[in-house]
Design a protein around this motif. Sequence first.
Motif, PDB file in Angstrom:
ATOM      1  N   HIS A 113       0.826  -1.195   0.000  1.00 41.03           N
ATOM      2  CA  HIS A 113       0.000   0.000   0.000  1.00 41.03           C
ATOM      3  C   HIS A 113       0.859   1.243   0.000  1.00 41.03           C
ATOM      4  CE1 HIS A 113      -3.278  -2.572   0.668  1.00 41.03           C
ATOM      5  NE2 HIS A 113      -2.993  -2.843   1.919  1.00 41.03           N
ATOM      6  N   ARG A 114       0.412   2.248  -0.735  1.00 43.34           N
ATOM      7  CA  ARG A 114       0.990   3.595  -0.588  1.00 43.34           C
ATOM      8  C   ARG A 114      -0.177   4.509  -0.288  1.00 43.34           C
ATOM      9  NH1 ARG A 114       4.454   5.800  -5.288  1.00 43.34           N
ATOM     10  NH2 ARG A 114       4.567   7.571  -3.865  1.00 43.34           N
ATOM     11  N   ILE A 115      -0.082   5.153   0.830  1.00 34.08           N
ATOM     12  CA  ILE A 115      -1.246   5.889   1.337  1.00 34.08           C
ATOM     13  C   ILE A 115      -0.966   7.393   1.328  1.00 34.08           C
ATOM     14  CG2 ILE A 115      -2.706   6.192   3.399  1.00 34.08           C
ATOM     15  CD1 ILE A 115      -1.603   3.214   4.073  1.00 34.08           C
ATOM     16  N   LEU A 116      -1.950   8.156   0.908  1.00 34.53           N
ATOM     17  CA  LEU A 116      -1.845   9.622   0.985  1.00 34.53           C
ATOM     18  C   LEU A 116      -3.004  10.153   1.830  1.00 34.53           C
ATOM     19  CD1 LEU A 116      -0.582  12.356  -0.070  1.00 34.53           C
ATOM     20  CD2 LEU A 116      -2.381  12.287  -1.815  1.00 34.53           C
ATOM     21  N   ALA A 145       2.451   1.214  12.472  1.00 33.60           N
ATOM     22  CA  ALA A 145       2.052  -0.151  12.088  1.00 33.60           C
ATOM     23  C   ALA A 145       2.782  -0.587  10.819  1.00 33.60           C
ATOM     24  CB  ALA A 145       0.548  -0.196  11.885  1.00 33.60           C
ATOM     25  N   GLY A 146       3.769   0.198  10.371  1.00 32.37           N
ATOM     26  CA  GLY A 146       4.598  -0.215   9.231  1.00 32.37           C
ATOM     27  C   GLY A 146       4.013   0.164   7.879  1.00 32.37           C
ATOM     28  N   LEU A 147       2.987   0.993   7.850  1.00 25.09           N
ATOM     29  CA  LEU A 147       2.406   1.382   6.558  1.00 25.09           C
ATOM     30  C   LEU A 147       3.142   2.602   5.983  1.00 25.09           C
ATOM     31  CD1 LEU A 147      -1.243   0.865   7.727  1.00 25.09           C
ATOM     32  CD2 LEU A 147      -0.180  -0.369   5.823  1.00 25.09           C
ATOM     33  N   VAL A 148       3.158   2.699   4.643  1.00 25.17           N
ATOM     34  CA  VAL A 148       3.867   3.784   3.971  1.00 25.17           C
ATOM     35  C   VAL A 148       2.894   4.939   3.757  1.00 25.17           C
ATOM     36  CG1 VAL A 148       5.147   4.425   1.897  1.00 25.17           C
ATOM     37  CG2 VAL A 148       5.342   2.108   2.830  1.00 25.17           C
ATOM     38  N   VAL A 149       3.114   6.043   4.424  1.00 25.84           N
ATOM     39  CA  VAL A 149       2.109   7.119   4.423  1.00 25.84           C
ATOM     40  C   VAL A 149       2.739   8.470   4.085  1.00 25.84           C
ATOM     41  CG1 VAL A 149       0.281   8.214   5.774  1.00 25.84           C
ATOM     42  CG2 VAL A 149       1.005   5.894   6.338  1.00 25.84           C
ATOM     43  N   GLU A 150       2.069   9.205   3.189  1.00 23.68           N
ATOM     44  CA  GLU A 150       2.454  10.599   2.936  1.00 23.68           C
ATOM     45  C   GLU A 150       1.267  11.472   3.345  1.00 23.68           C
ATOM     46  OE1 GLU A 150       3.495  10.914  -1.303  1.00 23.68           O
ATOM     47  OE2 GLU A 150       4.096   8.811  -1.173  1.00 23.68           O
ATOM     48  N   VAL A 171     -14.701   5.153   7.463  1.00 24.20           N
ATOM     49  CA  VAL A 171     -14.317   4.083   8.390  1.00 24.20           C
ATOM     50  C   VAL A 171     -13.830   4.681   9.702  1.00 24.20           C
ATOM     51  CG1 VAL A 171     -13.680   2.523   6.489  1.00 24.20           C
ATOM     52  CG2 VAL A 171     -11.934   3.958   7.550  1.00 24.20           C
ATOM     53  N   LYS A 172     -13.894   3.889  10.769  1.00 22.50           N
ATOM     54  CA  LYS A 172     -13.378   4.306  12.074  1.00 22.50           C
ATOM     55  C   LYS A 172     -11.855   4.343  12.011  1.00 22.50           C
ATOM     56  CE  LYS A 172     -16.877   4.352  15.142  1.00 22.50           C
ATOM     57  NZ  LYS A 172     -17.229   5.711  15.558  1.00 22.50           N
ATOM     58  N   VAL A 173     -11.252   5.404  12.551  1.00 21.06           N
ATOM     59  CA  VAL A 173      -9.787   5.499  12.539  1.00 21.06           C
ATOM     60  C   VAL A 173      -9.169   4.280  13.221  1.00 21.06           C
ATOM     61  CG1 VAL A 173      -7.807   6.812  13.416  1.00 21.06           C
ATOM     62  CG2 VAL A 173      -9.709   8.009  12.341  1.00 21.06           C
ATOM     63  N   LYS A 174      -9.819   3.798  14.303  1.00 19.73           N
ATOM     64  CA  LYS A 174      -9.213   2.683  15.027  1.00 19.73           C
ATOM     65  C   LYS A 174      -9.239   1.374  14.215  1.00 19.73           C
ATOM     66  CE  LYS A 174     -13.031   1.501  18.280  1.00 19.73           C
ATOM     67  NZ  LYS A 174     -14.001   0.889  17.515  1.00 19.73           N
ATOM     68  N   ASN A 175     -10.083   1.339  13.174  1.00 25.06           N
ATOM     69  CA  ASN A 175     -10.115   0.120  12.330  1.00 25.06           C
ATOM     70  C   ASN A 175      -9.204   0.218  11.105  1.00 25.06           C
ATOM     71  OD1 ASN A 175     -11.956  -0.972  14.043  1.00 25.06           O
ATOM     72  ND2 ASN A 175     -13.749  -0.326  12.834  1.00 25.06           N
ATOM     73  N   LEU A 176      -8.609   1.424  10.920  1.00 22.50           N
ATOM     74  CA  LEU A 176      -7.858   1.674   9.681  1.00 22.50           C
ATOM     75  C   LEU A 176      -6.744   0.658   9.443  1.00 22.50           C
ATOM     76  CD1 LEU A 176      -7.031   5.445   9.110  1.00 22.50           C
ATOM     77  CD2 LEU A 176      -8.095   3.826   7.519  1.00 22.50           C
ATOM     78  N   ILE A 177      -5.964   0.422  10.508  1.00 20.68           N
ATOM     79  CA  ILE A 177      -4.782  -0.428  10.335  1.00 20.68           C
ATOM     80  C   ILE A 177      -5.210  -1.807   9.861  1.00 20.68           C
ATOM     81  CG2 ILE A 177      -2.861  -1.541  11.575  1.00 20.68           C
ATOM     82  CD1 ILE A 177      -2.796   1.005  13.336  1.00 20.68           C
ATOM     83  N   LYS A 178      -6.264  -2.333  10.518  1.00 19.01           N
ATOM     84  CA  LYS A 178      -6.734  -3.673  10.151  1.00 19.01           C
ATOM     85  C   LYS A 178      -7.192  -3.673   8.686  1.00 19.01           C
ATOM     86  CE  LYS A 178     -10.332  -5.912  11.858  1.00 19.01           C
ATOM     87  NZ  LYS A 178     -11.329  -5.778  12.913  1.00 19.01           N
ATOM     88  N   LEU A 179      -7.951  -2.638   8.305  1.00 18.19           N
ATOM     89  CA  LEU A 179      -8.481  -2.576   6.937  1.00 18.19           C
ATOM     90  C   LEU A 179      -7.358  -2.480   5.899  1.00 18.19           C
ATOM     91  CD1 LEU A 179     -11.484  -0.128   7.430  1.00 18.19           C
ATOM     92  CD2 LEU A 179     -11.586  -2.508   6.651  1.00 18.19           C
ATOM     93  N   LEU A 180      -6.356  -1.642   6.210  1.00 19.52           N
ATOM     94  CA  LEU A 180      -5.294  -1.422   5.227  1.00 19.52           C
ATOM     95  C   LEU A 180      -4.320  -2.593   5.149  1.00 19.52           C
ATOM     96  CD1 LEU A 180      -4.632   2.331   5.918  1.00 19.52           C
ATOM     97  CD2 LEU A 180      -5.349   1.344   3.734  1.00 19.52           C
ATOM     98  N   ASN A 218      -3.526   9.574  -8.138  1.00 13.83           N
ATOM     99  CA  ASN A 218      -3.655   8.611  -9.244  1.00 13.83           C
ATOM    100  C   ASN A 218      -2.390   8.549 -10.061  1.00 13.83           C
ATOM    101  OD1 ASN A 218      -5.956   7.122  -9.481  1.00 13.83           O
ATOM    102  ND2 ASN A 218      -7.183   8.885 -10.168  1.00 13.83           N
ATOM    103  N   ARG A 219      -1.870   9.727 -10.382  1.00 14.69           N
ATOM    104  CA  ARG A 219      -0.674   9.844 -11.215  1.00 14.69           C
ATOM    105  C   ARG A 219       0.537   9.172 -10.540  1.00 14.69           C
ATOM    106  NH1 ARG A 219       3.139  13.822 -11.525  1.00 14.69           N
ATOM    107  NH2 ARG A 219       2.182  14.957  -9.828  1.00 14.69           N
ATOM    108  N   ARG A 220       0.595   9.238  -9.232  1.00  6.10           N
ATOM    109  CA  ARG A 220       1.778   8.751  -8.543  1.00  6.10           C
ATOM    110  C   ARG A 220       1.664   7.337  -7.988  1.00  6.10           C
ATOM    111  NH1 ARG A 220       3.745  11.095  -4.185  1.00  6.10           N
ATOM    112  NH2 ARG A 220       1.808  12.043  -3.511  1.00  6.10           N
ATOM    113  N   GLY A 221       0.588   6.658  -8.349  1.00  9.51           N
ATOM    114  CA  GLY A 221       0.465   5.264  -7.933  1.00  9.51           C
ATOM    115  C   GLY A 221       0.138   5.070  -6.460  1.00  9.51           C
ATOM    116  N   ILE A 222      -0.520   6.069  -5.891  1.00 11.17           N
ATOM    117  CA  ILE A 222      -1.007   5.900  -4.513  1.00 11.17           C
ATOM    118  C   ILE A 222      -2.151   4.883  -4.542  1.00 11.17           C
ATOM    119  CG2 ILE A 222      -2.292   7.121  -2.674  1.00 11.17           C
ATOM    120  CD1 ILE A 222       0.561   8.109  -2.733  1.00 11.17           C
ATOM    121  N   THR A 223      -2.147   3.929  -3.606  1.00 10.38           N
ATOM    122  CA  THR A 223      -3.217   2.914  -3.635  1.00 10.38           C
ATOM    123  C   THR A 223      -4.445   3.339  -2.829  1.00 10.38           C
ATOM    124  OG1 THR A 223      -2.224   1.774  -1.755  1.00 10.38           O
ATOM    125  CG2 THR A 223      -1.599   0.997  -3.956  1.00 10.38           C
ATOM    126  N   HIS A 224      -4.199   4.071  -1.735  1.00 10.52           N
ATOM    127  CA  HIS A 224      -5.322   4.506  -0.894  1.00 10.52           C
ATOM    128  C   HIS A 224      -5.153   5.971  -0.517  1.00 10.52           C
ATOM    129  CE1 HIS A 224      -5.277   0.175  -0.306  1.00 10.52           C
ATOM    130  NE2 HIS A 224      -6.530   0.250   0.117  1.00 10.52           N
TER     131      HIS A 224
END
Length: 423
Positions: free
Chosen positions: A330-333, A355-360, A409-418, A376-382
């Motif tokens: 995942h690449r998250i913005l 949680a080890g996710l790649v976030v900008e 979504v609930k912020v506390k569920n984000l990690i599980k979802l991603l 979209n242009r930069r290949g962000i997945t979420h």
Amino acid sequence: MRDLLPDKAERLRYIEQAARETAYLHGYREIITPIVEHYELLAAKVGEENRKRMFIFEDLGGRKVALRPEFTASVARLMATKLVADPKPLRLFSVGSLYRYDEPQFGRYREFWQANYELFGSNKPESDAEILILTDNLLNEIGLENYQLKIGHVGIIKGILTEEHFSEDKQNSIMQLLDKKEWETALNYLQQEGCTQKCLDTLQKIFNIKSKDPISTINEITEVTSDYTIALRAIENLAEILNLLEFENFHAKLLLDAGFARGLEYYTGIIFEMYVPEMEIALGGGGRYDKLIMLFSGDMIPAVGVAPGIDRLVLALEDQGKIPQVVRKHRILIIPVNREMIKPSFQVASLLRDAGLVVEVEAMGRSVSKALSDANRRGITHTLILGPREMADNTIVMRQMAERVQETVKVKNLIKLLKQPKQ
Ligand code: AMP
């Protein structure tokens, strides 16, 4: 010298990390030595070829210094000083950039990266085998295929020349000609130096022995050199090492080449280089050098080592279509809808990174729609869109870019979802 842009730099660091992991798994501990060394140390201890190619300058203190063209001189300096009393065997690893004023061309640069593994204190065949096994493990681990180890032993030709009473200097001149594959010139030189016909005939035969079947090659070399006792000892040593490599998980193909020599004059035993069929240049090389440490400390500390070239390993993987991808599922913005939402966005980002996710976090002050098209242009997945209403509810809008679907979504569920695997 090159600039390495992100794709190249990422690949280089990937191999560097694999090299470090290989060191760790084989019990080699990393040392870090300076890029700049005293000119005298390098001039006295590096091989002739490298000595001619050093970047040399005077520092502000008026000392003559040079950029290291190889690791071995620095490591040997430590072996003779700070590490002299350490128990043997001593297994050392270094990795970093080296500098040689080579003519730049494909796979040859003035600044390049090398890993370096050295085992000090043992002259037993199992230590040579260990270095070859480690090399095999590294090449296999990074996903290289069909690689080959070209193997020789300087003791064969040097043994013959010693028995024919050629001095160490003359032997080194011959080995350098052989390294450049100038076999005819080497034979002519020997003839001029009064070499016997028997010796010339033997060498001629040796230069032609190359084979993928080690056992029969060993027999062939033994037959050809049967009159030279010192050379026969080298062949026995080679046979013993090769015998230790005959086990199931050893992947490399072996090519025995009796006339093979390597540029550096300090080799005393087995020598080898790594190749893939797609490329003519060596991916790395190594061998045994039992007398080098003596030049520094007077103590006889046998050593065997290998230096894989990191830049060339990247080129080989690219050639085989096995470009190492840094796996980022995942690449998250995170897009704050207004300036008040920037700080809370940072907070969510840090939660996800923990949680080890790649976030900008959007940094250009773009509107949500502009930020989405940039994503979209930069290949962000979420993308995660944070507005005041969501913040008040401890929620966030999560948009899956490829599917163009979004949900709150609930912020506390984000990690599980991603982190859950994609269907
Ligand atoms: P050496 O230190 O000369 O024994 O070289 C060992 C390995 O380092 C070679 O097989 C190459 O993979 C790499 N290497 C040596 N010189 C260069 C260079 N100028 N540019 C890129 N890689 C190099």
